[in-house]
Design an enzyme around this catalytic site. Sequence first.
Site, PDB file in Angstrom:
ATOM      1  N   GLY A  10      41.086  36.100  61.213  1.00  0.00           N
ATOM      2  CA  GLY A  10      41.521  34.713  61.149  1.00  0.00           C
ATOM      3  C   GLY A  10      42.463  34.334  62.276  1.00  0.00           C
ATOM      4  O   GLY A  10      42.792  35.154  63.146  1.00  0.00           O
ATOM      5  N   ASP A  36      37.429  42.860  51.649  1.00  0.00           N
ATOM      6  CA  ASP A  36      37.454  41.715  50.755  1.00  0.00           C
ATOM      7  C   ASP A  36      38.632  41.932  49.807  1.00  0.00           C
ATOM      8  O   ASP A  36      38.591  42.805  48.940  1.00  0.00           O
ATOM      9  CB  ASP A  36      36.143  41.627  49.977  1.00  0.00           C
ATOM     10  CG  ASP A  36      36.085  40.436  49.038  1.00  0.00           C
ATOM     11  OD1 ASP A  36      37.144  39.820  48.778  1.00  0.00           O
ATOM     12  OD2 ASP A  36      34.985  40.119  48.542  1.00  0.00           O
ATOM     13  N   ALA A  59      42.940  34.453  53.631  1.00  0.00           N
ATOM     14  CA  ALA A  59      43.015  33.276  52.753  1.00  0.00           C
ATOM     15  C   ALA A  59      41.711  32.502  52.814  1.00  0.00           C
ATOM     16  O   ALA A  59      40.994  32.535  53.828  1.00  0.00           O
ATOM     17  CB  ALA A  59      44.168  32.359  53.170  1.00  0.00           C
ATOM     18  N   TYR A  60      41.410  31.839  51.714  1.00  0.00           N
ATOM     19  CA  TYR A  60      40.332  30.832  51.708  1.00  0.00           C
ATOM     20  C   TYR A  60      40.998  29.527  52.110  1.00  0.00           C
ATOM     21  O   TYR A  60      41.786  28.966  51.354  1.00  0.00           O
ATOM     22  CB  TYR A  60      39.721  30.724  50.317  1.00  0.00           C
ATOM     23  CG  TYR A  60      38.501  29.823  50.248  1.00  0.00           C
ATOM     24  CD1 TYR A  60      37.228  30.357  50.200  1.00  0.00           C
ATOM     25  CD2 TYR A  60      38.634  28.433  50.230  1.00  0.00           C
ATOM     26  CE1 TYR A  60      36.105  29.539  50.136  1.00  0.00           C
ATOM     27  CE2 TYR A  60      37.520  27.615  50.172  1.00  0.00           C
ATOM     28  CZ  TYR A  60      36.254  28.163  50.127  1.00  0.00           C
ATOM     29  OH  TYR A  60      35.144  27.349  50.070  1.00  0.00           O
ATOM     30  N   THR A 100      51.486  28.099  52.261  1.00  0.00           N
ATOM     31  CA  THR A 100      51.157  26.812  52.860  1.00  0.00           C
ATOM     32  C   THR A 100      51.995  25.658  52.331  1.00  0.00           C
ATOM     33  O   THR A 100      52.505  25.702  51.199  1.00  0.00           O
ATOM     34  CB  THR A 100      49.667  26.505  52.596  1.00  0.00           C
ATOM     35  OG1 THR A 100      49.341  25.188  53.059  1.00  0.00           O
ATOM     36  CG2 THR A 100      49.363  26.543  51.098  1.00  0.00           C
ATOM     37  N   ASP A 101      52.086  24.620  53.143  1.00  0.00           N
ATOM     38  CA  ASP A 101      52.722  23.357  52.738  1.00  0.00           C
ATOM     39  C   ASP A 101      51.924  22.645  51.648  1.00  0.00           C
ATOM     40  O   ASP A 101      52.455  21.769  50.958  1.00  0.00           O
ATOM     41  CB  ASP A 101      52.850  22.433  53.951  1.00  0.00           C
ATOM     42  CG  ASP A 101      51.508  22.197  54.645  1.00  0.00           C
ATOM     43  OD1 ASP A 101      50.920  23.171  55.149  1.00  0.00           O
ATOM     44  OD2 ASP A 101      51.038  21.049  54.678  1.00  0.00           O
ATOM     45  N   TYR A 124      42.825  24.104  46.911  1.00  0.00           N
ATOM     46  CA  TYR A 124      43.394  25.007  47.915  1.00  0.00           C
ATOM     47  C   TYR A 124      44.885  25.238  47.658  1.00  0.00           C
ATOM     48  O   TYR A 124      45.345  26.386  47.540  1.00  0.00           O
ATOM     49  CB  TYR A 124      43.175  24.455  49.318  1.00  0.00           C
ATOM     50  CG  TYR A 124      43.980  25.177  50.379  1.00  0.00           C
ATOM     51  CD1 TYR A 124      43.720  26.513  50.678  1.00  0.00           C
ATOM     52  CD2 TYR A 124      45.009  24.532  51.068  1.00  0.00           C
ATOM     53  CE1 TYR A 124      44.472  27.190  51.633  1.00  0.00           C
ATOM     54  CE2 TYR A 124      45.752  25.200  52.024  1.00  0.00           C
ATOM     55  CZ  TYR A 124      45.488  26.519  52.301  1.00  0.00           C
ATOM     56  OH  TYR A 124      46.234  27.194  53.240  1.00  0.00           O
ATOM     57  N   LYS A 128      46.742  28.730  46.311  1.00  0.00           N
ATOM     58  CA  LYS A 128      47.780  29.395  47.097  1.00  0.00           C
ATOM     59  C   LYS A 128      49.078  29.510  46.307  1.00  0.00           C
ATOM     60  O   LYS A 128      49.784  30.535  46.382  1.00  0.00           O
ATOM     61  CB  LYS A 128      48.007  28.639  48.406  1.00  0.00           C
ATOM     62  CG  LYS A 128      46.872  28.748  49.411  1.00  0.00           C
ATOM     63  CD  LYS A 128      46.692  30.164  49.935  1.00  0.00           C
ATOM     64  CE  LYS A 128      47.801  30.576  50.867  1.00  0.00           C
ATOM     65  NZ  LYS A 128      47.585  31.946  51.432  1.00  0.00           N
TER      66      LYS A 128
END
Length: 306
Positions: A10, A36, A59-60, A100-101, A124, A128
């Site tokens: 990523g 995975d 992360a997805y 994440t924000d 999402y 998270k």
Amino acid sequence: MRILVCGAGGQVGHELVDRAAAFGLDVLGPTRAQLDVSKPEQIAALMRQRPELIINAAAYTHVDNAETHAEQAYAVNLDGARNLAEAAAHAGIPLLHISTDYVFSGDASAPYRETDGTGPTGVYGASKLAGEEAIRACLESHLILRTSWVYGVHGHNFVKTMLRLGRQRDALGVVSDQFGCPTQAGRIASVLLTLASRYARDGRLDWGLYHYSGSPSCSWYDFAVEIFRQGEAMGLLARQPQVSPILTAQYPTPARRPAWSVLDCSRFETTFGLPPQPWQDDLSEVLAALGGQVSPQITPGQLSRA
């Protein structure tokens, strides 16, 4: 010290693998095809190589697809985070985890602090946030780093999309009522590697939840204008397209984006002495790398306070 980097293919993971040696770290960097994180047995196989610290950059991240592929999003963002935390706990090693924000609602008007209430508006962000909670529940020696608006040399991101559209179109509209802090993937990687090298030296860190992003805040429109300005100056674009500000309502998406994604990074800076950096400067490094002029390499000496 040997570290395991999950999600090495990523944006941030790629940079972690590339930069680890400069920080005196030996890295195991499996890609998504090789590891995975939703499968504990695959994690267990890698743990046999005895890493002394894990950095989870897996992360997805496809925000819109997550709305219709919630099971996949939760498998990576929740189950994967839990699996890694449990493996770390079993081995007696720490976990550094990127969040994440999008765990926030985006309804605020002041930068979000770590103590502010969360309220994700989509799958999402919810997945998270669930991953954060799972890590806290089973591993004391963890550091969760929330960041925002990630872009870089590798993978899909806003900067590369704007460059592509800037070459194809004479004019385009960009959302101007969503605000955040663009953050270079290489900057995130170097910050995490700095923390890992400090742990290798001292055997400890101030564990917990932190915010780290670029500075200052801007809108997507402002970000795009600067991409085009610098892109033309560097010869990546023949000319700048005409950019018009539009409202979120004019650009509907399956997932609702937070209108306000500005993070307060003062706790991280006070604790570790690593202040946010101007995103315009970090953008220049990425654009130069995309133009084949130079590879951005943020060294340990560039991260501390002047």
